[in-house]
Design an enzyme around this catalytic site. Structure first.
Site, PDB file in Angstrom:
ATOM      1  CE  LYS A 229      -2.901  16.659 -43.168  1.00 18.68           C
ATOM      2  NZ  LYS A 229      -2.419  15.649 -42.231  1.00 18.68           N
TER       3      LYS A 229
ATOM      4  CG  HIS B 113       1.026  17.719 -44.861  1.00 19.67           C
ATOM      5  ND1 HIS B 113      -0.011  18.599 -45.146  1.00 19.67           N
ATOM      6  CD2 HIS B 113       1.088  17.635 -43.512  1.00 19.67           C
ATOM      7  CE1 HIS B 113      -0.534  19.035 -44.013  1.00 19.67           C
ATOM      8  NE2 HIS B 113       0.094  18.462 -43.010  1.00 19.67           N
TER       9      HIS B 113
ATOM     10  CB  SER C  10       2.654  20.277 -41.600  1.00 22.71           C
ATOM     11  OG  SER C  10       2.981  20.439 -40.236  1.00 22.71           O
TER      12      SER C  10
HETATM   13  C1  LIG Z   1      -2.510  15.059 -40.887  1.00 20.09           C
HETATM   14  C2  LIG Z   1      -1.413  14.132 -40.549  1.00 20.09           C
HETATM   15  C3  LIG Z   1      -1.640  12.950 -39.824  1.00 20.09           C
HETATM   16  C4  LIG Z   1      -2.993  12.631 -39.242  1.00 20.09           C
HETATM   17  O1  LIG Z   1      -3.874  12.205 -40.225  1.00 20.09           O
HETATM   18  P1  LIG Z   1      -5.398  11.921 -39.820  1.00 20.09           P
HETATM   19  O2  LIG Z   1      -5.863  10.954 -40.840  1.00 20.09           O
HETATM   20  O3  LIG Z   1      -6.091  13.235 -39.859  1.00 20.09           O
HETATM   21  O4  LIG Z   1      -5.369  11.345 -38.452  1.00 20.09           O
HETATM   22  C5  LIG Z   1      -0.584  12.097 -39.607  1.00 20.09           C
HETATM   23  N1  LIG Z   1       0.659  12.389 -40.056  1.00 20.09           N
HETATM   24  C6  LIG Z   1       0.923  13.527 -40.729  1.00 20.09           C
HETATM   25  C7  LIG Z   1       2.311  13.783 -41.209  1.00 20.09           C
HETATM   26  C8  LIG Z   1      -0.102  14.424 -40.991  1.00 20.09           C
HETATM   27  O5  LIG Z   1       0.170  15.551 -41.644  1.00 20.09           O
END
Ligand SMILES: *Cc1c(COP(=O)(O)O)cnc(C)c1O
Length: 395
Positions: free
Chosen positions: A242, A211, A183
């Site tokens: 996301k 992501h 990220s």
């Molecule tokens: C955002 C993210 C998560 C967490 O996801 P949520 O559903 O918001 O708990 C887990 N792993 C990665 C790589 C992320 O970018």
């Protein structure tokens, strides 16, 4: 008793503030989208949401959620295995497996839970987890909850991964774990080479596509699509928070027996509430949209390419990226904060990151592109970057 503890916390909070690491929340009073309104009345262009496909405020998803609200009500008041499973939950699990080309899916309240609950039921102290050093916090926590031996390799460093795999031959089963897209830089995991090493050293592979799903690969199926490895990795985890509408929910999808075992033993699944049916219904609608058209993914790819091209031409240093994350390098922590606040004054909302979130001397502004950005949004952002870059002597 509390007054001692209170002083202790106040001291720590002060240290966080003095280090400049105190997180304040900006308050949004509109729906999530490319243009948002803050509680100060300021309207800004949003370049820091994970709203890659622009679905957070999608009329189709709102309609699907609204109609499920009528048929299935608001909440389930139950975990899945007691009375928290509806046709919509099963439908969404099937849709996710269809999207990734996997055998079955198990839903969680969040990907944080999916990652937190994936290792402990599957592996024991006789086994090994080999994890990328920049993996998401939820993977790190999930690994901590499991008794398997832990190995760590430098970010996307295949020589180091090979070294760790050699050491891990001492264990019974091995699994390599990686984020699909990291990220902070937006780089993708070299999954083709990870799979080769996995084969050579007899390891399984898990990819967190949070992501990358909806973003990477021609049709947004994630890094397994990018490297032509659909259906090949044993475990994929991901989020509905996301690209996929941005509401709530996470999942693990992959081999049948793995998903079956997680349903029996995964603690965040067994002991936490089922997601609201309206979220499942909107999810199903979303995956139907994904399978009927590729328009959003194409627009996102176009937008990312355009923005990165304009920014590079303007003289900014952009970290090599294959996602919708664009790291504009400024190298200096203070500069990154000053840059971001000047951009906000100009109506462009982005976040400056610096140590310890990124390595020392690698401060940057992270820009996240969305299919919902118009060409004019992108041009306004580039213009603001250029004028600020000149003001602050960056370009
Ligand atoms: C955002 C993210 C998560 C967490 O996801 P949520 O559903 O918001 O708990 C887990 N792993 C990665 C790589 C992320 O970018």
């Amino acid at each position: 008793m509390y007054s001692d503890f209170q002083n202790h916390l106040l001291g720590q909070l002060n240290e966080i503030r003095e280090a400049g690491l105190y997180k304040n929340e900006r308050i949004i009073v509109s729906a999530q989208g490319p243009e948002i309104t803050l509680n100060t009345g300021q309207k800004v262009l949003n370049f820091c949401a994970n709203n890659y496909l622009g679905l957070s405020n999608s009329p189709e998803l709102i309609e699907a959620a609204r109609s499920a609200l009528k048929t299935h009500g608001y909440g389930m008041s139950s975990v899945r295995f007691i009375c928290g499973t509806t046709d919509l939950h099963k439908g969404l699990e099937k849709a996710i497996a269809g999207f990734f080309g996997t055998e079955d899916t198990i839903l969680y309240a969040a990907c944080f839970d999916a990652n937190g609950g994936v290792f402990e039921p599957l592996l024991s102290e006789e086994d090994a987890i080999i994890s990328d050093a920049l993996n998401h916090a939820s993977i790190i926590d999930g690994v901590r909850l499991c008794k398997a031996q832990r190995y760590r390799y430098r970010n996307a460093d295949m020589e180091d991964l090979e070294e760790q795999l050699k050491l891990a031959q001492a264990q019974r089963f091995r699994i390599i774990v990686t984020d699909g897209v990291f990220s902070m830089d937006g780089n993708v995991a070299p999954l083709d080479r990870i799979m080769e090493l996995a084969e050579r050293y007899n390891a399984m592979v898990m990819v967190d596509e949070s992501h990358s799903a909806g973003v990477v690969g021609q049709t947004g199926r994630g890094v397994t699509e990018l490297f032509n490895l659909r259906g090949k990795v044993e475990i994929i985890t991901g989020t509905l928070g996301k690209s996929f509408g941005g509401a709530i929910g996470g999942f693990t999808t992959g081999k049948q027996e793995i998903i079956d075992m997680l349903r029996q033993r995964s603690r965040p699944y067994l002991f936490s509430n089922s997601i609201p049916p309206l979220v499942a219904a909107a999810g199903i609608r979303m995956f139907e949209m994904m399978s009927s058209t590729n328009t959003l993914q194409e627009r996102l790819h176009e937008n990312s390419e355009y923005f990165i091209g304009q920014m590079s031409r303007a003289g900014f240093t952009i970290k090599p990226t294959r996602s919708a994350i664009c790291a504009v390098m400024l190298y200096d922590a203070k500069l990154s904060q000053e840059f971001a606040s000047r951009l906000l004054e100009k109506g462009i909302y982005v976040i400056g990151f610096y140590y310890p979130v990124v390595p020392k001397g690698e401060a940057r502004i992270r820009v996240q592109l969305s299919a919902s950005h118009t060409r004019s949004h992108l041009d306004r952002a580039v213009e603001a970057f250029i004028s600020t870059g000149k003001e602050l002597g960056v370009i």
